[in-house]
Design an enzyme around this catalytic site. Structure first.
Site, PDB file in Angstrom:
ATOM      1  N   SER A  66       0.854  -1.165  -0.035  1.00 43.19           N
ATOM      2  CA  SER A  66      -0.104   0.065   0.133  1.00 43.19           C
ATOM      3  C   SER A  66       0.915   1.517  -0.129  1.00 43.19           C
ATOM      4  CB  SER A  66      -0.903   0.038   1.183  1.00 43.19           C
ATOM      5  OG  SER A  66      -1.662  -1.153   1.307  1.00 43.19           O
ATOM      6  N   ARG A  70       0.828   7.748   6.023  1.00 41.40           N
ATOM      7  CA  ARG A  70      -0.006   6.954   6.690  1.00 41.40           C
ATOM      8  C   ARG A  70      -1.542   7.694   6.792  1.00 41.40           C
ATOM      9  NH1 ARG A  70       1.160   2.500  10.034  1.00 41.40           N
ATOM     10  NH2 ARG A  70       3.023   2.514   9.422  1.00 41.40           N
ATOM     11  N   HIS A  91      -2.685   6.231   3.697  1.00 36.95           N
ATOM     12  CA  HIS A  91      -3.288   4.853   3.764  1.00 36.95           C
ATOM     13  C   HIS A  91      -4.450   4.796   4.613  1.00 36.95           C
ATOM     14  CE1 HIS A  91      -2.363   0.931   6.019  1.00 36.95           C
ATOM     15  NE2 HIS A  91      -2.333   0.707   4.814  1.00 36.95           N
TER      16      HIS A  91
END
Lengths: 216, 216
Positions: A21, A44, A47
């Protein structure tokens, strides 16, 4: 691998999924304005949201990353506006640094005081927090009123947070509260606009605690 | 009111903020393909994400809303893939219907079994869930592997959920898992694409439990 015909990918490990990812995010994001220190937080957040627009809307005070890592290493408390953040952050990692995660919004004294003053529990929870968690990281993903009150307390000199992660989501006051946060000259991580939320703030906290752990 | 010059809005009550937000959402969304029964769920998802694209990407099985309300009224359990959902749903309201909220992902037996089979805890947690929560509402916001495993168990006849709310977020398998969910002929609420997450699933659960409570 084709998910439509078999379920082999079900044995893929979470770490592999995360690595893949993160590669996809870096590739799709392309050029961006973030420093090497800020990027892991942005990555993040993307994500956790699959939202590049949200990632690109992030804004960092120049001292934000180092202040966050410093607060974590010092074992300062994390204050969250809602329980979802408390449930989502990597508590084992924070605990290794001696960090507690505190949410005051459902404390009986906070609920009583909010009722008495005819205001929100989020506001009163921040007034309680600054008495108990000076120097801590304040993570606000839900309540603009909590962020606005914290900003007021910083301006009045009553609060001195180590870092404010202020990314409340919503249609009333959320964007405005973040506009106010960006004017402060203390470490903050925020974004421009209405988007945000608990999962986004959790992603930012987890990115920082991972940086703190990896650089030990 | 001008947030930049004063803090009067700090005394605004959460209910007023929510009402105003919901009006703004309806106005900005304009025309949409959702029924009157589906719209409260979409509205609350947009409220939790400030993301109209995400709201518009939602897809409902024709029986989804009534099946969800029925499961709530019957006091069926809610199964969530992660603790954040457990922390976020209106537990008091669910409890009034006799609903428990269960998360199995951190159970010692689930962790042990996942290690032994070299697979994800999310997958094993679904295998445990179907033994304990048949007929329940399955709320998945984080782990595509949990959703894919649940779909497999439905196809094999091992699982008979009352409703699946499947909106995991992410870059690997999230969109694909939702594509698979939409092919099932059992009640589901989902969306198209990578976006989703715990706060989104919480919004959908809370919308349903509110409908169940209001229509009593």
């Amino acid at each position: 691998m084709d998910f439509k015909t078999d379920f082999k990918p079900l044995t893929v490990q979470p770490q592999e999924i995360e690595g893949k990812s993160f590669e996809m995010i870096t590739e799709e994001l392309g050029e961006h304005p973030f420093t090497d220190r800020q990027y892991p937080v942005v990555q993040r957040v993307i994500h956790a949201s699959a939202d590049f627009e949200l990632g690109r809307s992030m804004v960092f005070h120049p001292d934000a990353i180092e202040a966050g890592i410093k607060a974590i290493r010092a074992g300062q408390p994390l204050v969250a506006d809602v329980q979802m953040i408390q449930a989502g952050v990597s508590k084992d990692r924070l605990k290794r640094f001696g960090m507690d995660v505190n949410v005051y919004i459902s404390d009986p004294d906070v609920m009583e005081e909010a009722k008495r003053l005819n205001t929100t529990r989020a506001i009163i929870s921040m007034r309680k927090a600054i008495r108990q968690a000076e120097g801590g990281i304040y993570a606000i993903g839900n309540a603009p009123t909590a962020l606005l009150e914290l900003i007021r307390l910083v301006k009045s000199g009553e609060a001195k947070p180590g870092l404010i992660i202020g990314m409340p989501v919503g249609f009333v006051s959320a964007a405005e509260s973040k506009d106010e946060l960006r004017k402060l000259d203390i470490p903050f991580i925020t974004n421009i606009g209405r988007k945000g939320g608990s999962t986004i703030v959790v992603a930012a906290v987890n990115a920082l605690s991972l940086m703190a752990a990896r650089e030990e």
